[in-house]
Motif scaffolding. Structure first.
Motif, PDB file in Angstrom:
ATOM      1  N   SER A  11       0.764  -1.099  -0.092  1.00  0.00           N
ATOM      2  CA  SER A  11      -0.039   0.005  -0.063  1.00  0.00           C
ATOM      3  C   SER A  11       0.756   1.456   0.064  1.00  0.00           C
ATOM      4  N   ASP A  12       1.912   1.063   0.729  1.00  0.00           N
ATOM      5  CA  ASP A  12       2.726   2.497   0.711  1.00  0.00           C
ATOM      6  C   ASP A  12       3.531   2.541  -0.837  1.00  0.00           C
ATOM      7  N   GLN A  13       3.979   1.588  -1.609  1.00  0.00           N
ATOM      8  CA  GLN A  13       4.441   1.995  -2.656  1.00  0.00           C
ATOM      9  C   GLN A  13       3.435   2.224  -3.630  1.00  0.00           C
ATOM     10  N   LEU A  14       2.144   1.752  -3.430  1.00  0.00           N
ATOM     11  CA  LEU A  14       1.183   2.153  -4.391  1.00  0.00           C
ATOM     12  C   LEU A  14       0.901   3.764  -4.318  1.00  0.00           C
ATOM     13  N   LEU A  15       0.859   4.334  -2.954  1.00  0.00           N
ATOM     14  CA  LEU A  15       0.842   5.570  -2.492  1.00  0.00           C
ATOM     15  C   LEU A  15       1.600   6.373  -3.182  1.00  0.00           C
ATOM     16  N   ILE A  55       1.501  -6.771 -10.697  1.00  0.00           N
ATOM     17  CA  ILE A  55       1.130  -6.059 -11.812  1.00  0.00           C
ATOM     18  C   ILE A  55       0.749  -4.453 -11.394  1.00  0.00           C
ATOM     19  N   LYS A  56       0.235  -4.447 -10.322  1.00  0.00           N
ATOM     20  CA  LYS A  56      -0.662  -3.029  -9.967  1.00  0.00           C
ATOM     21  C   LYS A  56       0.641  -2.053  -9.713  1.00  0.00           C
ATOM     22  N   ILE A  57       1.598  -2.834  -8.946  1.00  0.00           N
ATOM     23  CA  ILE A  57       2.731  -1.841  -8.610  1.00  0.00           C
ATOM     24  C   ILE A  57       3.470  -1.348  -9.624  1.00  0.00           C
ATOM     25  N   ALA A  58       3.984  -2.459 -10.549  1.00  0.00           N
ATOM     26  CA  ALA A  58       4.663  -2.054 -11.849  1.00  0.00           C
ATOM     27  C   ALA A  58       3.614  -1.245 -12.510  1.00  0.00           C
ATOM     28  N   TYR A  59       2.402  -1.241 -12.777  1.00  0.00           N
ATOM     29  CA  TYR A  59       1.570  -0.069 -13.583  1.00  0.00           C
ATOM     30  C   TYR A  59       1.742   0.990 -12.852  1.00  0.00           C
ATOM     31  N   LEU A 116      -6.066  -2.552 -21.048  1.00  0.00           N
ATOM     32  CA  LEU A 116      -6.480  -1.238 -20.584  1.00  0.00           C
ATOM     33  C   LEU A 116      -5.275  -0.404 -19.988  1.00  0.00           C
ATOM     34  N   MET A 117      -4.483  -1.091 -19.211  1.00  0.00           N
ATOM     35  CA  MET A 117      -3.324  -0.577 -18.823  1.00  0.00           C
ATOM     36  C   MET A 117      -2.319   0.060 -19.972  1.00  0.00           C
TER      37      MET A 117
END
Length: 343
Positions: A125-129, A157-161, A192-193
């Motif tokens: 969650s910290d990385q995504l923020l 994949i969400k962090i990479a995106y 989509l990404m």
């Protein structure tokens, strides 16, 4: 009777279930109370800082004018994130110089230091923020870019995106291009990404005073990129009417051999040729119209219909005289959709 093992087990089970019930009841009450507290705190925070930010936007003349406002923000995690969310919301309703001044607030060293630490956090969650912050701020320094490129290779994949998206806000063209290309070769990336990253890349490319040429061409010519990904690039060029790629798309179609695995790519190229009105490619499109594939034939007719001209119209008419009924019906349905051209 009450001392038997069976009754002792029942009493123990009832006691355990009672404790679990009391714990869940207390946890639910605590969670709701905590949520109400932070909701009230968030409203008070916004009521306090919204006028300060509006006054700052009205009066600020230089970047350092943001310091007095930022100093009022405590270093608590909640306050920092509430402040960034508030500034982000205001950016949606402001424009021009006013929106640019909000960037002075977001790029303040207090927030940059806070989110830079989150990039190296072990918490997802910290990385995504942090990725969201650098996407909004656009202040991607070299050391931050290095950390973001590391996250681009994450198995998540969400962090990479998120990292690739943050890099698209950089002013460095090479960084943006390689972040986009690295994401294009990922097999777990969604269409989509890829489409969103391509849009951000091209949007920033247009905003560059001296935009580098041939970036989208390099993606189409790269052998490491899957054909399905190249379809997205061609569809993007078509959708946004990028006429500067007309000649290249014609040449690209000339280079491709007709094979089953190239069918989708060829169809997208022919569609682009029609939309972009690449008249010099009409002969090549007519040659593809003679292939026995019904979908490809209809695609060629749509392109020729958009290109117009007596020669193309005569070709389509002759096709109708010697073609299977199902394909003929689809071609006629296509032509009547463009009745303004007399077809």
């Amino acid at each position: 009777m009450f001392g038997t093992p069976t009754y002792q087990a029942v009493i123990f089970l009832v006691a355990v279930l009672s404790l679990i019930f009391i714990f869940l009841l207390g946890y639910t009450f605590w969670t709701r109370t905590k949520k109400k507290y932070w909701d009230r705190y968030g409203r008070k925070f916004r009521d306090m800082f919204a006028p300060l930010i509006f006054d700052f936007v009205d009066s600020a003349r230089k970047r350092s004018d943001a310091d007095p406002v930022v100093r009022k923000v405590t270093r608590r995690r909640e306050d920092i994130e509430l402040f960034i969310d508030l500034v982000d919301d205001m950016a949606e309703i402001l424009s021009g110089d006013d929106r640019h001044k909000l960037g002075w607030l977001i790029k303040n060293p207090l927030f940059d230091t806070y989110y830079r630490k989150k990039l190296t956090s072990a918490r997802r969650s910290d990385q995504l923020l942090a990725c969201v912050y650098y996407t909004k701020s656009g202040d991607v320094k070299l050391d931050v870019a290095v950390q973001l490129f590391d996250l681009c290779s994450s198995n998540d994949i969400k962090i990479a995106y998120g990292a690739a998206k943050a890099l698209q806000s950089s002013t460095n063209h090479e960084m943006r291009f390689y972040a986009l290309k690295d994401f294009f070769v990922r097999t777990d990336a969604t269409e989509l990404m890829i489409g969103e990253l391509l849009h951000l890349f091209h949007h920033n490319l247009k905003n560059n005073s001296q935009p580098p040429k041939d970036s989208l061409k390099q993606l189409l010519l790269d052998k490491d990129i899957l054909k399905e990904r190249k379809d997205v690039v061609i569809e993007y060029i078509t959708h946004h009417n990028l006429y500067e790629y007309s000649t290249f798309l014609h040449q690209y179609l000339q280079r491709i051999l007709y094979r089953p695995d190239n069918k989708s790519l060829i169809k997208n190229l022919i569609t682009a040729i029609g939309v972009l009105r690449v008249e010099e490619a009409a002969h090549l499109v007519r040659s593809y119209a003679s292939y026995p594939d019904p979908d490809l034939r209809v695609c060629c007719v749509e392109a020729l219909n958009q290109l117009g001209g007596e020669e193309n119209l005569l070709f389509i008419t002759n096709m109708l005289l010697d073609i299977e009924f199902d394909v003929r019906k689809r071609i006629i349905q296509t032509l009547v959709q463009d009745s303004d051209n007399g077809h």
